[in-house]
Write a protein that holds these residues in place. Structure first.
Motif, mmCIF file in Angstrom:
data_model
loop_
_atom_site.group_PDB
_atom_site.id
_atom_site.type_symbol
_atom_site.label_atom_id
_atom_site.label_comp_id
_atom_site.label_asym_id
_atom_site.label_seq_id
_atom_site.Cartn_x
_atom_site.Cartn_y
_atom_site.Cartn_z
ATOM 1 N N CYS A 92 115.814 4.054 0.542
ATOM 2 C CA CYS A 92 114.848 4.911 -0.163
ATOM 3 C C CYS A 92 113.650 4.109 -0.663
ATOM 4 O O CYS A 92 112.514 4.583 -0.613
ATOM 5 N N CYS A 134 118.883 8.427 3.546
ATOM 6 C CA CYS A 134 119.899 9.288 4.126
ATOM 7 C C CYS A 134 119.407 9.962 5.403
ATOM 8 O O CYS A 134 120.184 10.208 6.320
ATOM 9 N N GLY A 179 114.330 11.199 2.361
ATOM 10 C CA GLY A 179 115.082 12.006 1.412
ATOM 11 C C GLY A 179 116.506 12.281 1.809
ATOM 12 O O GLY A 179 117.034 11.715 2.756
ATOM 13 N N CYS A 180 117.069 13.212 1.075
ATOM 14 C CA CYS A 180 118.511 13.363 0.971
ATOM 15 C C CYS A 180 119.039 14.427 1.935
ATOM 16 O O CYS A 180 118.270 15.117 2.587
ATOM 17 N N PRO A 181 120.372 14.580 1.977
ATOM 18 C CA PRO A 181 120.958 15.443 3.005
ATOM 19 C C PRO A 181 121.345 16.861 2.586
ATOM 20 O O PRO A 181 122.306 17.377 3.125
ATOM 21 N N SER A 227 117.511 15.043 -4.799
ATOM 22 C CA SER A 227 117.473 14.288 -6.050
ATOM 23 C C SER A 227 116.081 14.305 -6.665
ATOM 24 O O SER A 227 115.086 14.658 -6.033
ATOM 25 N N LYS A 258 114.631 11.680 -7.351
ATOM 26 C CA LYS A 258 113.923 10.573 -6.723
ATOM 27 C C LYS A 258 113.145 11.013 -5.492
ATOM 28 O O LYS A 258 112.011 10.594 -5.290
ATOM 29 N N ILE A 291 124.917 10.246 1.738
ATOM 30 C CA ILE A 291 125.622 10.702 0.545
ATOM 31 C C ILE A 291 126.576 11.855 0.843
ATOM 32 O O ILE A 291 127.612 12.001 0.203
ATOM 33 N N HIS A 336 122.526 2.246 -4.662
ATOM 34 C CA HIS A 336 121.197 1.879 -4.174
ATOM 35 C C HIS A 336 120.786 0.450 -4.404
ATOM 36 O O HIS A 336 119.849 -0.013 -3.778
#
Ligand code: SF4
Ligand code: SF4
Ligand code: SF4
Ligand code: SF4
Ligand code: SF4
Ligand code: SF4
Ligand code: SF4
Ligand code: SF4
Lengths: 179, 783, 783, 179
Positions: free
Chosen positions: C579, C544, C514-516, C627, C629, C296, C250
Motif C-alpha cells: 500500500c 491487495c 486498495g482493498c478486496p 479501509s 487508508k 486480507i 503492514h
C-alpha cells in the motif's frame, strides 16, 4: 415515510437494528407476574412525576407492598423513607447498572435478577443505562414504564400523552393487585 | 539519557574546526543543546509513547474497569460498515462492541487532545512571530514549578517560548499515533484502547499547559494572583448604544488584537468588546474592560438578540451555522482560524480598507483573515461603520410577532423530542400563544441553546428567538461579576495547603470544569459550588462552568465570586481561567506531590500519579459534559488518579470507570513501609461516575475525596462531610461507612455513637493505615 | 524563505565566539542547517498548512462538487448527540448533514493519513536505530527524482534518513491540525471540510513515500527494476509439513527480523515464512523465499486452516479478533506494534527463552514484543517448538463434522443479511447439508472473509470454516505467481513514456489499488487489468489488488504477471508493491510533469497538480474500497487532479466528486497562451466516480484518461478505446462523443463516418485545443 | 425485542429515525399511476434476476411499453437494445442520482421528476444512492421494488422470499396493465 408508533421518544435516539418491543399494560402485568426475580428501579423523577392519585413515588410504594422489590436510586431514598417505606435497597443508578452486568450479582445474593423495571428516570440517562444492560447483561430483561418509548429496553411503553400514561399506569397497578 | 532541547539560536560561523571536519562560511541554527542545568535527574518516563505507561493504566483499569453505554449499536468507521455490533456481535474487522466503544472513547479523547494541541500550536506560532522565540515563560512570582505537567510528562523545564517547540512536536507525534490506532484493523483490546485514551488525556492536559503558559507569558495575564479584577458578565452588562464586537471561541490571540488596536487609538471606551465561551474568559484576563456575555449556552440566544455588530470567530465551540445566523441579523463575520474557515473568501492579503469595505457593504457575508494582527483594525472599523446601518436589527421581533409565531404551534411535541436534554419546550411555546411567556422564561435558563428544537419544528417557529424575547426583561438584569481567571496556582499556596490536604484536614479540592449541558441549568453548578464552599473545600473552576457559577447570586445578592475569596485554599473559589487553564488545576495536584511531598517530578509519571491517587483528595466535576475536549481533559485527570463525576447528559460519552466496593481484592494497596497488601476501602471508589442528579453528585464528590493516606483526623473530617451530606440528601448514614473506617479514631466525634453501632452491625474490623502505593517498586523494604 | 533541514550532526566546540556571544565547553548537535545546495529554487508552497492550498481545492470542488450518500442520518460525535440530521435538519452544534458528511470524510482520510504516517514513523525509528540516521536514501540507479511527493509538498530533497525527520514532524503536525477541525464546534462549511480532506490525502501520500523510500533504502528492496522475482502466492504454495510463521499487517520491519534470523542461522529452508496483506508484499520484496498467502480476504480463512504455527502481527488491516481466532487453533500470537497490543503482556524486556517458553507452554496466548530485533528469534524458535505439538490443529474439521454443522442451518437468511456484500451464503450453507458444497466453493472466492455471517448465525455455524473445508481441494491448487513489488518508477521510464502519455498516444495509466471488498470477487480486478493491458494502457497495481490480480490465470494458464512485463510502459503490468508503494504511482504522475515537462517541482504544488489534471491520463481504480487508508490514498490522488473510480461497495465511503458534463461553464480552462477561456469537454468528467459494475468501471476508466491537452493523434487513440469499449459493453457509441471531439482531426479514423454523423446530429462545433490550465497565474500573456 | 417486519434487509443498515414505508403492490400501483413524472431505473441485476416468466429485464420492458419512462443504467443498456427496446435514457447510476438532486433537472428537460422507481440494483449501492436522494432531493419520492427492504427509500417492498416477490411483481404488472 412513516413515523413508527413506537419510535424513540428522543428523535435522534435510534440505536440500531434491535429495538424494544412496545408494551401494553396487560402484557406488562403478565411479564411482571411471571418474572422470578424482578426489581423495580425508582429514579429521581419519582417525586415530581404525577400519576392519577398523587406523585409517582406513592404509586411505586403500592407496588412495593405487592412484593416487588424496589430499589430507590440514591436521590429518591429520603423521600421513600419520609413516607415510611423502606425500599429493598438504595444505590446510585450507575452503581446498580454496573452490577447488573455481572450475572453473579443480585441484591440479596440469591441468584441473578431476570427483570428490571424502570420508573421515574430522566430519559437521556435511562436510555444509556438501558443500552449498557442491552449489550452487557444478556441474562436479564429490561422494561421501561415511563410514557416515553425507550428503544434500548427489551420492552417499553410507547410514547404517550400524559393522560394516557396515567390511565395505563392505573390499569397496570389494578391488574397487578387483582392477580 | 541526556535530554535534547530545541533552542533555535542562530549563530554565524566563519570557520569551524571540529575533529577532522572543517566547515567554512556556514550559518547554523543551533537546534538541540544537550541539557546542562542539573535541575533534577531525569525520571523513568520522559516523553512516554503510547505503550510506555500501559502497565500503570492496566492497574487503574483493573480496579476501575470500563462500563460501556453504547450510544449506537453500530459501527460505521469503514466501508465494510455499517456493522451491527448489538450484544457482542462482531463487526467485519472482528471488533466487538466493547472494543469499539473503547475505540470511540479513544477517538473522542484524541479529537479533544488535537483541538487543544492545535490551540497551543496556533498560540505558539502567533506569539513566536509577535514576541520572538526568546519570550520567557513567566508563571509569576512565588512559582518555581512553572510547568508541572510539562516537566512530569516530557522532562523539559521550559524557560523560553522556544522550549515548547519540542513539546508541541511530541504532542503532535502522539496525536498521530493515537489516531492511527483507531483505524480499521488496528487495536483489538478494549483495555488497550482505554490505555491509549488515557494517553490521549495526558497529551491533552499537556497541551492545555503549553497553551495557557505561553498566553499568560505573552499577554501578561494574571499569574496566580487570587484577587484578580471582577469582570462584568451577562448580557445585561453591555451598552447597546455602542458598536459591539462579539468574539466567540477559544483562541484569544485574534481578539486581543482588537483591544490592542483600541488602546493604541485610545478609544477603548467607544466600543463594547465582548466575548462568549473561553475566548471571553481569556479576554477578561487581558483587559478588565472586556465583557463576558456568558457560556456557550448563550451563544445562539445572544446572536438572535441582534446586538452584535461584528462577530469574530476563532476556534472551537462555535455554532457551525453561525454564518447563516449572522446573515439573518446582517452581522458580518470575521473568521480568523484555519480550523473554521466557513467557506469564506480568504482576504488575509488584502488591505484593511478593502476588507472593511467588503464587510460593511455586504459584498461578502464574512471574510477569512488568517493574520491576527490585521483582525483588530478590521473588526473595530467594521463595527464602527456598520453599527449605524444595522440599528434596526438590534432587537428580537416584538412580542406581537412572536405570539403570532407561537400561534402556529400545533403542540406536536417534536421540538421537545429533539431537545437533547428533553426540555418541555413544546408546552412553553404552545402556552405562549396565550401571551403567557413564563414557561419560556423558565426554559431560557435551562436551555443549552443548541437550536435542535427549531430544526424540528414543522411550522418553523423560531423557538430560540421566542425564548430570547420572553426573557428580555430578565436579560436586562443579567448583570453579574466573575473574577478574572487567575491562572496558575502558586508554590506558596501549594505549600500552605499541601499538608492539610494530604492529611485530610482540608476535605478536598473540587474542580468544576467543562461545558453547560447541565440537566437543570447552570444554577445547579453554582449551588454545588456553594455547598462545597460552605464546607470549606477548595473550589476551583474554569471555562463555561466558571461562567455559569457567576450567573447566580446568593441570599445576600452576591455572586459567589464576590462572596468568597479567590485563593487556592479551603473555602475559597478560584476561577482559574478558560478551558486551557484546567492545566493549573491538574498541575496543582502534581505540584502538591512535588513541592509539598518532595516526590521527584521530572519524567516520573507513575510515581506522581500513584501519589495523587492515594493521597490527594481532588475531584473533577464535569456537570455539563458536552464536547470531546472536556472528555479528554477529564481523561487526563483520570490517568493521574483523579476521579471525575459527570452529569447525567454525560452518559452519552458512553463509558464510566467504576469500582465495586464489595470487591475487596480490588481495593488493596501495598504498604510502602512493609510491602504488605492492605485493604483501603473504596478510596476512591470510582474513577468516572455518572451521577443521576445534583444531590448524588454532591455526595459522591465528598466520598471521592477520601484517600487511603488520610490521617485519622483527616478521615474524621472527610467522613463527617460525607455522612452529613448523605444524611441531608439521602436521609440515612451511608451503607459503606464501615469500609471507610480504619480504626475507631477515624470515627467522626460528633457521630460516634451512631457510627459505632453501625460498625458493629456490619461486623467491622479495624485495619491499618498504610503508606499506600499500587506500584510495587515503591515498596521500601520488601518482605 | 530559506528552508531548514534536520541533520543531527554532533560537534564538540571548545570555545565559540559569535558576535557578542561567547560560549564555552558546549557540545552542540547542529540541528538545522540552512539549505545550501541549489538543487532548485523553492516554490510557493513549502509545507503547506491546511488553508494554503484551499483556493486550488475550491477550484476542483467547483467543477466536481461533492455528492453525499450518508451511511447514517445521525451524528454521534459529541455528548449532545445523537443528533438527527435527516434532510438537512441541523445538529446541536449547528451542523447539517452535508457538512457532517464532509466531516466524516475528513475524519476518515485523516485516520488513513495517521495510519500511514505512523507506519512511516515506526519504520523511521526502527531503521534509524538499526542503520543510523546517516543511511542514504537510495532510490536506485536511473532515479534522480527520488522523492517526488516529498520534494513537491515539503520542498525537501532527502539524502539521508535524517532528512525525513522534519518531514515526519510536518506530517504529524498536519494530522493534528486536520483532526482538530473535526471537533464539535469547529469547521462549518462542507467545502472547507473537503478541502481539508484533500489536505489529509496529500499528507497521506507524503507519508506513503517516506515509508516506502526508507524501507527500500534500508532493506535493499527492488528499486524500480521491472523484472523482479516471481514470488509464490496462494495457500497452495506452502509446505504444511514445515513449521509455518504467518505475518499479518503492514509494517514489515518485525517480520524481516525473522528472515534475517533464519539467514544468520542458515536455515531459511527449514521453515515456511509467509505473510498476508501488505506485510507479505513487502516480505517478498525482501526475500524471494517468503510466500504470500493472499490479500486480507484470505486472512480468517487461512487462520481457520490451522496451518500457521505462529502468527506475528504488526499494524493495520489485522482482524481484531485474531487473538481469539488464534486460540481456537492453539497458535500463539506475537504482537509487535503499539498500534495493536491486544491486551497481551509486554515481554519486550524478557529474555528470548522466557518468551518462547511462555508461548510454547501456553502460559500466555500471545505476547507483546516492542523490540523488533527480538521478534525474529522468538518467532522462529516458537514455531519450531510448537509445530509438533499443534499438529492436530493443522486442519479444518472434516467433511462429516461440517455437514453436521450445516444441518443446524435453518435457512433463516440472517447470515446473508449480515454480509456486507450481500453474498447468498445462506443458500450455500443450507445446501451443504446435502453434501453439495459447490455453492460454498463459489462463495469462497467472492467472500471478503469478514466473518460477519458467522456472528449472526444463531446455531453458531462456523461458516468460514465450512467454506475453507469446501474449497479444500481448490486451495491446494491455489498456486500462483506475483512479481515482487518493484518500487519506484525510474526517471528513464518516465522520459520514455512522458511524451506518448502526455500527447495521448499511450491511452493512459490505470492504477489498481486498495482493498478486496470487490462486488464479485478478485477475478474482476484481474479481468479489468487484462482488458487494459490488451489495450496497451500502462497498468500498475499495489497492495491487495496486486495480490488479487495474481490469483487469476489467463487462457494460457499464466498469471498476468507471467504474461506481461513489469515495466512502466504501455501494455505492461507493474506490481509496484505494498500500500505504501502507491506513493510511486502518484509520484510517477508528478515526475512526468517534472522530468518530462520540466515543470518546477520543489514546493510547487498547484502548478504540478494543474499539469496532471489537464495533461496526464491517469486513473486510480479502487475496486474493493474498504479501509480508511485506501480512501486517503485516493483523496491524495484527487488533489493532484487524478480521478478515482471506486467499486460499488465504496458507496459506503459516502461521497463522490462528480462533474456534470452538460454544464459547459464548469469545464472551461484558460488557454495559457492567450488567457482565453476554452471549453474542454468532460476531460476528465469526474474526480471520484462510483461504478455500479465492472463494465461501467472499465468504460469510465478509458473516458477519464481523456485530457484537454491530448494531441489530435492522442485524442483519436483515446476516443477509439472509449468508443470501442463503450460499444462492446453498452452497445452504442457514447452520447458524449461530441463533447470530446475538438476538431475533425480528433475523430478516430476507423469510425469516421459513424462519428461524423453523430456529431452532425448533435450540432457539433469545432473548438480549439488550448494549452490548458485552471490557474490564472499560468497564463503567459494576458489579454 | 422484536424484529420489525420491514427491517432493513442488511442488518446493520438502520439509517436513523426516518425509514421507508412498507409497500404493498396495490399501493405501489396506485402511487405509480398518480405520479406525474415517474421514471423507472433498471440496474445491472435486471438480467440475472428472475421474475415469473423470465428475466426481470423483459418484465421492465413491459412496463416501459405501458408508458413508464425507463432509464437503463449503463451496464444494462446493451441488453435492452438486444431485445429491441430503447430505454428513454441510459446513464451511469451515480450520474443519474447526482442529477436527480438538482430540482431543475429532468430527463427531457420538462420539469422535475416526482417518482423514481428502482429495480435490479445491487443492494448496498442502491441503499447509498437512495440515501443521497432522501437527504438531497426532497422534491421527489423514491420507491424500491426489489424484494429487500430499503429503509432509505420513501417506499419499499419489505423483505420477501423469492417466490413471494415474484408473485407481487406479477400482480403489480397486472394491476398496472388493467388500469
Ligand atoms: S471498523 Fe470494523 S466494525 Fe467498524 S465498520 Fe469497519 S469493519 Fe465494521
Ligand atoms: S435550544 Fe434549548 S430548548 Fe431547544 S433543543 Fe436545544 S436545549 Fe432544547
Ligand atoms: S415543534 Fe413547533 S409546532 Fe411542534 S410543539 Fe414544538 S413549537 Fe410547537
Ligand atoms: S456510530 Fe454514529 S454515525 Fe455511526 S451509525 Fe452509529 S449513530 Fe450513525
Ligand atoms: S457534533 Fe454536532 S451534530 Fe454531532 S452530536 Fe455533537 S452536536 Fe450533534
Ligand atoms: S465472511 Fe464472507 S460470506 Fe461471511 S459475511 Fe463476510 S463476506 Fe459475507
Ligand atoms: S444464519 Fe446460520 S442458520 Fe441462518 S441461514 Fe445462515 S447459516 Fe443458516
Ligand atoms: S489494500 Fe486495503 S485491505 Fe489490503 S492491505 Fe492495503 S489497506 Fe489493507
Amino acid at each position: 415515510m412513516i413515523t413508527i408508533a413506537a419510535s424513540p421518544w428522543q428523535i435522534g435516539g435510534t440505536p440500531g437494528p434491535t429495538e424494544a418491543a412496545t408494551l401494553k399494560p396487560e402484557t406488562a402485568a403478565k411479564l411482571i407476574q411471571i418474572a422470578k426475580r424482578p426489581i423495580l428501579v425508582a429514579g429521581s423523577l419519582t417525586l415530581e412525576t404525577k400519576v392519577s392519585n398523587g406523585p409517582l413515588i406513592d404509586f411505586i410504594i403500592e407496588w412495593g407492598k405487592l412484593g416487588i422489590p424496589v430499589v430507590a436510586t440514591k436521590p429518591t431514598l429520603k423521600e421513600f423513607l419520609k413516607r415510611g417505606f423502606k425500599p429493598s435497597a438504595s444505590m446510585g443508578l450507575s452503581d446498580l447498572i454496573n452490577r447488573l452486568t455481572d450475572p453473579t450479582w443480585s441484591l440479596d445474593g440469591n441468584g441473578a435478577h431476570d427483570l428490571i423495571i424502570f420508573l421515574g428516570i430522566r430519559y437521556p440517562i435511562l436510555s444509556q443505562m438501558l443500552s449498557t444492560l442491552k449489550h452487557f447483561a444478556q441474562n436479564l430483561r429490561t422494561m421501561s414504564l415511563n410514557g416515553f418509548f425507550q428503544p434500548n429496553a427489551d420492552w417499553s411503553f410507547p410514547n404517550m400523552k400524559e393522560e394516557e400514561w396515567k390511565e395505563k399506569m392505573a390499569f397496570l397497578l389494578k391488574t397487578l393487585k387483582e392477580k | 539519557m541526556p535530554l535534547l532541547r530545541d533552542k533555535t539560536t542562530r549563530v554565524s560561523i566563519k570557520k569551524l574546526e571540529a575533529g577532522s571536519a572543517i566547515i567554512e562560511g556556514l550559518e547554523v541554527v543551533i537546534g538541540k543543546i544537550i541539557e546542562e542545568e542539573p535541575w533534577e535527574p531525569i525520571g523513568p518516563t520522559p516523553m512516554p509513547s503510547i505503550a510506555t505507561l500501559r502497565s500503570w493504566d492496566f492497574r487503574l483499569l483493573q480496579r476501575y474497569p470500563p462500563t460501556y453505554s453504547p450510544l449506537c449499536d453500530m459501527c460505521c468507521m469503514c466501508a465494510i460498515g455499517k456493522c451491527d455490533l448489538t450484544k457482542m456481535k462482531k463487526g467485519g474487522c472482528g471488533i466487538d462492541i466493547r472494543a469499539h466503544q473503547a475505540r470511540e472513547i479513544l477517538l473522542r479523547t484524541t479529537i479533544g487532545a488535537a483541538a487543544h494541541g492545535k490551540h497551543a500550536r496556533h498560540l505558539f506560532e502567533h506569539i513566536s512571530a509577535k514576541f520572538g522565540d526568546d519570550l520567557s515563560i513567566d508563571a509569576g512570582i512565588e512559582v518555581e514549578v512553572e510547568a508541572p505537567i510539562t516537566r512530569l510528562v516530557t522532562g523539559i523545564k521550559p524557560k523560553t517560548l522556544a522550549d515548547f517547540r519540542e513539546v508541541l512536536e511530541y504532542i503532535e507525534n502522539q496525536i498521530a499515533s493515537l489516531l492511527s490506532a483507531t483505524a480499521m484493523g488496528q487495536e483489538g483490546s478494549y483495555l488497550d484502547f482505554e490505555s491509549k485514551a488515557f494517553h490521549a488525556g495526558m497529551i491533552d492536559n499537556l497541551a492545555l499547559e503549553v497553551a495557557d503558559l505561553i498566553q499568560m507569558s505573552a499577554y501578561n495575564f494574571p499569574r496566580g494572583e487570587p484577587d484578580t479584577p471582577l469582570i462584568d458578565i451577562g448580557a445585561g452588562t453591555v451598552n447597546i448604544s455602542k458598536p459591539l464586537i462579539l468574539s466567540i471561541g477559544h483562541n484569544v490571540s485574534a481578539s486581543i488584537e482588537i483591544i490592542d488596536y483600541l488602546q493604541r487609538n485610545d478609544s477603548m471606551g467607544s466600543l463594547e468588546v465582548t466575548g462568549l465561551c473561553c475566548t471571553a474568559q481569556d479576554l477578561a484576563r487581558y483587559s478588565d474592560q472586556a465583557k463576558i456575555i456568558g457560556p456557550i449556552s448563550r451563544q445562539l440566544k445572544f446572536i438572535r438578540s441582534g446586538i452584535a455588530d461584528v462577530i469574530v470567530t476563532d476556534e472551537q465551540c462555535i455554532h457551525t451555522n453561525i454564518l447563516q445566523e449572522a446573515q439573518e441579523i446582517k452581522t458580518p463575520i470575521i473568521a480568523t482560524s484555519d480550523q473554521m474557515c466557513l467557506g469564506l473568501p480568504d482576504m488575509t492579503e488584502e488591505p484593511v480598507e478593502n476588507i472593511v469595505n467588503a464587510l460593511v457593504t455586504g459584498q461578502h457575508p464574512g471574510v477569512l483573515i488568517l493574520d491576527h494582527s490585521k483582525v483588530g483594525e478590521v473588526a473595530v472599523q467594521t463595527a464602527r461603520m456598520i453599527a449605524p446601518i444595522r440599528k434596526k436589527y438590534k432587537a428580537v421581533p416584538d412580542a406581537k410577532t412572536l405570539i403570532e409565531f407561537a400561534e402556529k404551534c400545533t403542540d406536536c411535541e417534536r421540538c421537545r423530542r429533539n431537545c437533547p436534554i428533553d426540555l418541555p419546550i413544546d408546552k412553553a411555546v404552545y402556552e405562549a400563544r396565550t401571551g403567557n411567556l413564563k414557561k419560556l422564561v423558565d426554559i431560557y435558563d435551562l436551555c443549552i441553546g443548541c437550536g435542535r428544537c427549531e430544526s424540528e419544528c414543522t411550522p418553523n417557529i423560531p423557538i430560540i428567538s421566542l425564548m430570547e424575547k420572553a426573557a428580555e426583561q430578565k436579560i436586562k438584569f443579567e448583570k453579574y461579576k466573575i473574577r478574572a481567571g487567575r491562572g496558575i496556582i502558586k508554590d506558596t499556596e501549594i505549600r500552605k495547603v499541601g499538608r492539610p490536604l494530604v492529611l485530610g484536614r482540608i476535605p478536598g479540592i473540587i474542580a468544576f470544569a467543562g461545558c453547560p449541558s447541565y440537566p437543570r441549568g447552570g444554577i445547579e453548578v453554582a449551588e454545588m459550588a456553594e455547598e462545597y464552599l460552605k464546607r470549606k473545600y477548595i473550589v476551583v473552576t474554569t471555562g463555561c462552568s466558571a461562567m455559569s457559577i457567576a450567573q447566580y447570586k446568593n441570599e445576600e445578592g452576591k455572586t459567589l465570586y464576590e462572596a468568597y475569596p479567590g485563593d487556592f485554599d479551603a473555602g475559597c473559589l478560584a476561577n482559574v481561567g478558560s478551558c486551557v487553564s484546567n492545566a493549573h488545576v491538574i498541575g496543582a495536584a502534581i505540584k502538591i506531590a512535588n513541592i509539598f511531598a518532595r516526590r521527584p517530578l521530572r519524567a516520573n509519571y507513575e510515581e506522581i500519579a500513584d501519589y495523587i491517587l492515594n493521597r490527594i483528595g481532588a475531584v473533577v466535576m464535569l456537570w455539563g459534559a458536552t464536547s470531546q475536549k472536556s472528555l479528554s481533559i477529564a481523561t487526563g485527570a483520570n490517568r493521574l488518579g483523579i476521579p471525575v463525576v459527570i452529569g447525567p447528559q454525560g452518559a452519552r460519552y458512553r463509558r464510566m470507570l467504576l469500582g465495586r466496593k464489595e470487591k475487596r481484592d480490588k481495593y488493596m494497596v501495598y504498604d510502602a513501609r512493609t510491602g504488605e497488601q492492605v485493604f483501603i476501602g473504596p478510596a476512591p471508589e470510582h474513577l468516572v461516575y455518572i451521577a443521576e442528579s445534583k444531590t448524588e453528585a454532591l455526595v459522591m464528590g465528598t466520598k471521592l475525596c477520601i484517600k487511603p493516606n488520610d490521617t485519622t483526623m483527616g478521615r474524621q473530617i472527610k467522613l463527617t462531610h460525607y455522612i452529613d451530606i448523605h444524611k441531608r440528601y439521602f436521609g440515612t448514614i451511608p451503607d459503606d461507612v464501615h469500609l471507610l473506617v480504619r480504626s475507631e479514631a477515624d470515627v467522626p466525634f460528633t457521630m460516634k455513637e451512631e457510627i459505632l453501632s453501625f460498625l458493629k452491625e456490619k461486623k467491622w474490623q479495624p485495619n491499618i493505615i498504610p503508606d499506600p502505593t499500587i506500584l510495587k517498586r515503591m515498596i521500601r523494604s520488601r518482605k
